[in-house]
Write an enzyme that holds these catalytic residues in place. Structure first.
Site, PDB file in Angstrom:
ATOM      1  N   SER A  56      37.741  52.436  63.849  1.00  0.00           N
ATOM      2  CA  SER A  56      36.337  52.082  63.621  1.00  0.00           C
ATOM      3  C   SER A  56      36.047  51.698  62.178  1.00  0.00           C
ATOM      4  O   SER A  56      36.608  52.271  61.236  1.00  0.00           O
ATOM      5  CB  SER A  56      35.478  53.298  63.987  1.00  0.00           C
ATOM      6  OG  SER A  56      34.193  53.175  63.428  1.00  0.00           O
ATOM      7  N   TYR A  75      32.815  62.203  62.367  1.00  0.00           N
ATOM      8  CA  TYR A  75      33.296  61.133  63.252  1.00  0.00           C
ATOM      9  C   TYR A  75      34.311  60.259  62.510  1.00  0.00           C
ATOM     10  O   TYR A  75      35.425  60.006  62.993  1.00  0.00           O
ATOM     11  CB  TYR A  75      32.115  60.272  63.731  1.00  0.00           C
ATOM     12  CG  TYR A  75      32.553  59.010  64.421  1.00  0.00           C
ATOM     13  CD1 TYR A  75      32.926  59.008  65.767  1.00  0.00           C
ATOM     14  CD2 TYR A  75      32.642  57.795  63.728  1.00  0.00           C
ATOM     15  CE1 TYR A  75      33.358  57.852  66.402  1.00  0.00           C
ATOM     16  CE2 TYR A  75      33.078  56.639  64.354  1.00  0.00           C
ATOM     17  CZ  TYR A  75      33.428  56.673  65.684  1.00  0.00           C
ATOM     18  OH  TYR A  75      33.877  55.530  66.308  1.00  0.00           O
ATOM     19  N   GLU A  86      33.577  52.583  60.679  1.00  0.00           N
ATOM     20  CA  GLU A  86      32.997  53.765  60.014  1.00  0.00           C
ATOM     21  C   GLU A  86      34.006  54.415  59.064  1.00  0.00           C
ATOM     22  O   GLU A  86      33.629  55.142  58.150  1.00  0.00           O
ATOM     23  CB  GLU A  86      32.560  54.796  61.060  1.00  0.00           C
ATOM     24  CG  GLU A  86      31.210  54.533  61.679  1.00  0.00           C
ATOM     25  CD  GLU A  86      30.053  54.618  60.687  1.00  0.00           C
ATOM     26  OE1 GLU A  86      29.894  55.674  60.053  1.00  0.00           O
ATOM     27  OE2 GLU A  86      29.321  53.632  60.557  1.00  0.00           O
TER      28      GLU A  86
HETATM   29  O1  G4F Z   1      23.824  52.432  66.246  1.00  0.00           O
HETATM   30  P1  G4F Z   1      24.361  53.485  65.348  1.00  0.00           P
HETATM   31  O2  G4F Z   1      24.235  54.882  65.788  1.00  0.00           O
HETATM   32  O3  G4F Z   1      25.864  53.073  65.065  1.00  0.00           O
HETATM   33  P2  G4F Z   1      26.914  53.485  63.917  1.00  0.00           P
HETATM   34  O4  G4F Z   1      26.587  54.792  63.330  1.00  0.00           O
HETATM   35  O5  G4F Z   1      27.045  52.336  62.976  1.00  0.00           O
HETATM   36  O6  G4F Z   1      28.268  53.661  64.726  1.00  0.00           O
HETATM   37  C1  G4F Z   1      28.640  52.826  65.825  1.00  0.00           C
HETATM   38  O7  G4F Z   1      29.477  51.784  65.397  1.00  0.00           O
HETATM   39  C2  G4F Z   1      30.735  52.200  64.850  1.00  0.00           C
HETATM   40  C3  G4F Z   1      31.525  50.963  64.423  1.00  0.00           C
HETATM   41  O8  G4F Z   1      31.964  50.230  65.510  1.00  0.00           O
HETATM   42  C4  G4F Z   1      31.488  53.019  65.874  1.00  0.00           C
HETATM   43  F1  G4F Z   1      32.654  53.455  65.340  1.00  0.00           F
HETATM   44  C5  G4F Z   1      30.666  54.214  66.304  1.00  0.00           C
HETATM   45  O9  G4F Z   1      31.345  54.900  67.345  1.00  0.00           O
HETATM   46  C6  G4F Z   1      29.340  53.705  66.849  1.00  0.00           C
HETATM   47  O10 G4F Z   1      29.593  52.952  68.013  1.00  0.00           O
HETATM   48  O11 G4F Z   1      23.662  53.388  63.907  1.00  0.00           O
HETATM   49  C7  G4F Z   1      23.634  52.199  63.164  1.00  0.00           C
HETATM   50  C8  G4F Z   1      22.725  52.401  61.947  1.00  0.00           C
HETATM   51  C9  G4F Z   1      23.043  53.668  61.159  1.00  0.00           C
HETATM   52  O12 G4F Z   1      23.036  53.385  59.788  1.00  0.00           O
HETATM   53  C10 G4F Z   1      21.887  54.616  61.482  1.00  0.00           C
HETATM   54  O13 G4F Z   1      21.554  55.547  60.460  1.00  0.00           O
HETATM   55  O14 G4F Z   1      21.392  52.534  62.402  1.00  0.00           O
HETATM   56  C11 G4F Z   1      20.777  53.610  61.688  1.00  0.00           C
HETATM   57  N1  G4F Z   1      19.661  54.137  62.498  1.00  0.00           N
HETATM   58  C12 G4F Z   1      18.354  54.100  62.130  1.00  0.00           C
HETATM   59  N2  G4F Z   1      17.606  54.677  63.067  1.00  0.00           N
HETATM   60  C13 G4F Z   1      19.752  54.736  63.693  1.00  0.00           C
HETATM   61  C14 G4F Z   1      18.455  55.080  64.053  1.00  0.00           C
HETATM   62  N3  G4F Z   1      20.830  55.015  64.483  1.00  0.00           N
HETATM   63  C15 G4F Z   1      20.587  55.620  65.672  1.00  0.00           C
HETATM   64  N4  G4F Z   1      21.643  55.873  66.477  1.00  0.00           N
HETATM   65  N5  G4F Z   1      19.328  56.000  66.057  1.00  0.00           N
HETATM   66  C16 G4F Z   1      18.220  55.753  65.293  1.00  0.00           C
HETATM   67  O15 G4F Z   1      17.096  56.090  65.658  1.00  0.00           O
END
Ligand code: G4F
Length: 312
Positions: free
Chosen positions: A125, A149, A127
């Protein structure tokens, strides 16, 4: 006919990869977990009923995996199984590590003993780059993980490299940047936003609560990314590959595009809550996919606006 075994077939990527491999003429086998929260674990692949063969099992119950490896003797093994939610990994760090780190090691041991001639794919990933050390991240960028993670994924990544180098196995890792689709889990930010747009438009929801909307990600389409997985498994030597679009936008921009698609103003519906902030944030990620574009001729077809449209 080639046989593929997908661990984590019930997820977004498992679904797209199954479809892709079936089109190529593969026999597709997969492990699905018994899960009391989500009885319909297989729902993302239920449209493939009769075309794929699934078994109950779990990466943490290695005997269940070994049985399938022995029975099927696959040509290709894809490990897509993970506790994949970054924020939740701060709440359940030990479970995350069991699955994402030790799970990979157990799987490699079984693969080495039962079917070492098979090819092995590990879902690494972006990440792992964490607090970034270069503006764009490629295969040579050092890792600097910021969450349980990401730390667990770094272990998975290096143990695959170690087994490849120590035992001459065809084991590769795809370092995938964020990849989304209508099948994305509802708690990931793109699906949370696009689903809320639909619900707000149809007056089923009044507000959308998010965390850090200034974070920037390189978002691509999962359907394009599974093609990259397959391509790296066909290459003449096992290597690691960055898979990304090369372009990033902020959560805020993704939000704006999604609401604009139905002529609504995101600002009118948005709330911000501490609940969705992480103890440690990855503020910016942007991949450099030059190697896979040049050497495997991979090119993502779906651009960000098409992705937003598809998901809304
Ligand atoms: O959609 P996210 O939770 O994805 P994140 O953390 O980038 O990770 C995903 O992608 C990675 C790379 O392929 C994978 F390895 C991992 O398994 C997963 O699929 O969050 C994206 C961004 C973050 O910066 C987070 O802080 O969105 C921001 N965010 C803002 N508000 C939020 C929210 N994320 C989530 N999940 N929920 C919110 O309400």
């Amino acid at each position: 006919m080639k046989k593929a075994f997908i661990i984590g077939i019930g997820g977004q990527d498992g679904s797209y990869l199954s479809e892709y491999l079936l089109e190529l003429g593969y026999e597709v086998y997969g492990i699905v977990r018994r899960n009391s929260v989500c009885e319909h674990q297989e729902s993302r692949v239920s449209h493939l009923d009769g075309r794929i063969k699934t078994f109950y099992g779990d990466l943490l119950d290695i005997s269940s995996i070994e049985k399938v490896l022995r029975d099927v003797m696959p040509d290709e093994i894809y490990n897509l199984a993970a506790q994949s939610h970054v924020r939740i990994s701060f709440d359940i760090p030990q479970f995350t590590t069991q699955v994402n780190a030790l799970g990979v090691l157990n799987l490699l041991e079984s693969y080495k003993q039962i079917c070492p001639k098979a090819r092995f794919y590990q879902a690494s990933s972006s990440e792992m780059f964490g607090e970034i050390l270069t503006k764009k991240q490629n295969e040579r960028t050092p890792f600097n993980p910021r969450s349980p993670y990401a730390v667990s994924k770094v272990f998975g990544h290096f143990i695959v490299k170690n087994y490849r180098e120590s035992y001459n196995l065809f084991a590769v890792s795809g370092i995938l940047f964020n990849h989304e689709s209508p099948l994305r889990g509802e708690t990931f930010v793109t699906r949370k936003i696009t689903r809320a747009v639909g619900r707000i438009y149809h007056k089923l929801q009044t507000k959308l609560t998010l965390g850090n909307i200034n974070a920037e990600r390189d978002w691509g389409f999962a359907g394009d990314f599974v093609e990259a997985m397959w391509l790296m498994m066909q290459h003449n030597k096992p290597e690691d590959w960055v898979v990304a679009t090369g372009k990033s936008i902020s959560v805020k921009e993704f939000l704006k595009k999604s609401f604009e698609y139905v002529n609504l103003d995101a600002e009118e519906y948005l709330l911000i809550s501490d609940k969705y902030f992480r103890p440690n944030e990855v503020n910016f990620l942007q991949g450099d996919p030059e190697k896979i574009k040049k050497e495997l001729n991979w090119d993502p077809k779906v651009k960000i606006d098409d992705l937003v449209k598809m998901m809304v």
